[in-house]
Design an enzyme around this catalytic site. Sequence first.
Site, PDB file in Angstrom:
ATOM      1  N   LYS A 175      55.784  73.460  59.431  1.00 33.52           N
ATOM      2  CA  LYS A 175      54.788  74.295  58.734  1.00 33.52           C
ATOM      3  C   LYS A 175      53.366  73.875  59.115  1.00 33.52           C
ATOM      4  CE  LYS A 175      56.402  73.106  54.617  1.00 33.52           C
ATOM      5  NZ  LYS A 175      57.492  72.205  55.046  1.00 33.52           N
ATOM      6  N   ARG A 186      53.563  58.836  56.787  1.00 35.32           N
ATOM      7  CA  ARG A 186      53.538  59.219  55.378  1.00 35.32           C
ATOM      8  C   ARG A 186      54.505  58.394  54.538  1.00 35.32           C
ATOM      9  NH1 ARG A 186      53.564  65.713  55.178  1.00 35.32           N
ATOM     10  NH2 ARG A 186      55.086  65.298  53.551  1.00 35.32           N
ATOM     11  N   ARG A 233      63.819  65.341  49.444  1.00 36.53           N
ATOM     12  CA  ARG A 233      62.974  66.513  49.719  1.00 36.53           C
ATOM     13  C   ARG A 233      63.821  67.669  50.251  1.00 36.53           C
ATOM     14  NH1 ARG A 233      59.237  63.524  53.609  1.00 36.53           N
ATOM     15  NH2 ARG A 233      58.355  65.550  54.175  1.00 36.53           N
TER      16      ARG A 233
HETATM   17  P1  AP5 Z   1      55.180  69.236  60.540  1.00 35.02           P
HETATM   18  O1  AP5 Z   1      54.441  70.374  61.134  1.00 35.02           O
HETATM   19  O2  AP5 Z   1      54.423  68.089  59.979  1.00 35.02           O
HETATM   20  O3  AP5 Z   1      56.268  69.772  59.473  1.00 35.02           O
HETATM   21  P2  AP5 Z   1      56.082  70.293  57.989  1.00 35.02           P
HETATM   22  O4  AP5 Z   1      56.998  71.447  57.818  1.00 35.02           O
HETATM   23  O5  AP5 Z   1      54.636  70.489  57.691  1.00 35.02           O
HETATM   24  O6  AP5 Z   1      56.695  69.067  57.199  1.00 35.02           O
HETATM   25  P3  AP5 Z   1      56.201  68.345  55.868  1.00 35.02           P
HETATM   26  O7  AP5 Z   1      56.957  67.054  55.806  1.00 35.02           O
HETATM   27  O8  AP5 Z   1      54.726  68.278  55.798  1.00 35.02           O
HETATM   28  O9  AP5 Z   1      56.753  69.323  54.772  1.00 35.02           O
HETATM   29  P4  AP5 Z   1      56.942  69.018  53.295  1.00 35.02           P
HETATM   30  O10 AP5 Z   1      57.124  70.385  52.761  1.00 35.02           O
HETATM   31  O11 AP5 Z   1      58.029  68.058  53.006  1.00 35.02           O
HETATM   32  O12 AP5 Z   1      55.609  68.243  52.864  1.00 35.02           O
HETATM   33  P5  AP5 Z   1      54.292  68.700  52.104  1.00 35.02           P
HETATM   34  O13 AP5 Z   1      53.177  67.886  52.622  1.00 35.02           O
HETATM   35  O14 AP5 Z   1      54.167  70.146  52.083  1.00 35.02           O
HETATM   36  O15 AP5 Z   1      56.173  68.706  61.686  1.00 35.02           O
HETATM   37  C1  AP5 Z   1      57.003  67.564  61.485  1.00 35.02           C
HETATM   38  C2  AP5 Z   1      57.154  66.798  62.818  1.00 35.02           C
HETATM   39  O16 AP5 Z   1      57.872  67.594  63.742  1.00 35.02           O
HETATM   40  C3  AP5 Z   1      55.817  66.446  63.508  1.00 35.02           C
HETATM   41  O17 AP5 Z   1      55.938  65.178  64.099  1.00 35.02           O
HETATM   42  C4  AP5 Z   1      55.650  67.550  64.577  1.00 35.02           C
HETATM   43  O18 AP5 Z   1      54.915  67.070  65.693  1.00 35.02           O
HETATM   44  C5  AP5 Z   1      57.102  67.871  64.915  1.00 35.02           C
HETATM   45  N1  AP5 Z   1      57.325  69.290  65.197  1.00 35.02           N
HETATM   46  C6  AP5 Z   1      56.826  70.347  64.517  1.00 35.02           C
HETATM   47  N2  AP5 Z   1      57.300  71.509  65.032  1.00 35.02           N
HETATM   48  C7  AP5 Z   1      58.133  71.154  66.057  1.00 35.02           C
HETATM   49  C8  AP5 Z   1      58.955  71.895  66.970  1.00 35.02           C
HETATM   50  N3  AP5 Z   1      59.005  73.239  66.919  1.00 35.02           N
HETATM   51  N4  AP5 Z   1      59.676  71.211  67.866  1.00 35.02           N
HETATM   52  C9  AP5 Z   1      59.625  69.850  67.908  1.00 35.02           C
HETATM   53  N5  AP5 Z   1      58.880  69.088  67.072  1.00 35.02           N
HETATM   54  C10 AP5 Z   1      58.148  69.733  66.159  1.00 35.02           C
HETATM   55  O19 AP5 Z   1      54.619  68.229  50.606  1.00 35.02           O
HETATM   56  C11 AP5 Z   1      54.781  66.844  50.312  1.00 35.02           C
HETATM   57  C12 AP5 Z   1      55.130  66.685  48.846  1.00 35.02           C
HETATM   58  O20 AP5 Z   1      54.044  67.164  48.015  1.00 35.02           O
HETATM   59  C13 AP5 Z   1      56.365  67.454  48.344  1.00 35.02           C
HETATM   60  O21 AP5 Z   1      57.553  66.753  48.610  1.00 35.02           O
HETATM   61  C14 AP5 Z   1      56.050  67.543  46.849  1.00 35.02           C
HETATM   62  O22 AP5 Z   1      56.319  66.330  46.197  1.00 35.02           O
HETATM   63  C15 AP5 Z   1      54.540  67.763  46.825  1.00 35.02           C
HETATM   64  N6  AP5 Z   1      54.195  69.196  46.848  1.00 35.02           N
HETATM   65  C16 AP5 Z   1      53.586  69.865  47.873  1.00 35.02           C
HETATM   66  N7  AP5 Z   1      53.456  71.156  47.569  1.00 35.02           N
HETATM   67  C17 AP5 Z   1      53.991  71.322  46.333  1.00 35.02           C
HETATM   68  C18 AP5 Z   1      54.173  72.441  45.492  1.00 35.02           C
HETATM   69  N8  AP5 Z   1      53.783  73.678  45.878  1.00 35.02           N
HETATM   70  N9  AP5 Z   1      54.774  72.249  44.288  1.00 35.02           N
HETATM   71  C19 AP5 Z   1      55.133  71.021  43.879  1.00 35.02           C
HETATM   72  N10 AP5 Z   1      55.017  69.918  44.646  1.00 35.02           N
HETATM   73  C20 AP5 Z   1      54.455  70.068  45.869  1.00 35.02           C
HETATM   74 MG    MG Z   2      53.254  69.551  56.351  1.00 34.39          MG
END
Ligand code: AP5
Ligand code: MG
Length: 218
Positions: free
Chosen positions: A13, A161, A172
């Site tokens: 994402k 992280r 997660r």
């Molecule tokens: P990356 O682009 O970082 O992936 P991502 O989908 O953004 O993963 P996140 O871990 O950030 O998602 P998340 O939903 O768990 O965390 P968030 O911060 O939103 O890519 C990952 C890796 O893969 C990178 O190294 C990249 O280079 C590589 N990559 C990407 N695309 C690729 C491809 N096509 N091919 C190969 N490699 C690739 O949330 C964190 C926490 O915050 C949650 O767990 C929760 O506790 C809280 N939170 C956030 N939002 C809410 C909400 N709305 N409600 C309640 N709690 C919330």
């Molecule tokens: Mg992210």
Amino acid sequence: MFLILIGPPGVGKGTLGAALEAKYGALPISSGAIFRAEIEAQTDLGRMAKRYIDHGELVPNGVTIEMMNKRLRDPSIRKSGFVLDGFPRTVRQAEALDEMLFDLSFGLDKAISLEAPADLIVGRLAGRIGCTRCGEIYHSVTKPPKRDGICDRCNSPLFIREDDKPESIRERIRVFWETTAPVIDYYSKTGSLLKVDASHDPASTFHQVVAGLHLESK
Ligand code: AP5
Ligand code: MG
């Protein structure tokens, strides 16, 4: 451009949001990144959110909705558009977002569901490294920085992280399937869902989105 990105942890994402900003100027807004900034700044919200985030659980709806409601009212967003990354993550949040968009007269273009198998996303998270300052996302194998531990873009230190520990990753992914997957059905029913196969490289994901949204790809 007003888009929502939905998908399990590590599906890409943040990576797609950055690419859409670079090409089309739409502002990526990651609820997770806002929480991490609050944690870093040691605010009350950050202290509260950390208790959930470190264990891979969702931060409660009330505070999350209030935080995003405030963020979306930034006047610059009307002009830039947005790519919401990680919000909404519950059906309650999706309903609240509908009310915010109605209030602001923002028309949602699409909710994009990014899909990839679990073993692939675990591998992506295991190697992820992020920039402490500009948020650039790297991977130790597929997208390493030129210099170890330093961001190519802004020369700041890189970090891993807190919630990228194996036990938090498992939780997660579980929470995604239990609580967030129904949000995909929510947008499917309104006809605004675009499903994208995110199991290939980032360019493939990006091109599917450009084609699915009928965007100019020049
Ligand atoms: P990356 O682009 O970082 O992936 P991502 O989908 O953004 O993963 P996140 O871990 O950030 O998602 P998340 O939903 O768990 O965390 P968030 O911060 O939103 O890519 C990952 C890796 O893969 C990178 O190294 C990249 O280079 C590589 N990559 C990407 N695309 C690729 C491809 N096509 N091919 C190969 N490699 C690739 O949330 C964190 C926490 O915050 C949650 O767990 C929760 O506790 C809280 N939170 C956030 N939002 C809410 C909400 N709305 N409600 C309640 N709690 C919330
Ligand atoms: Mg992210």
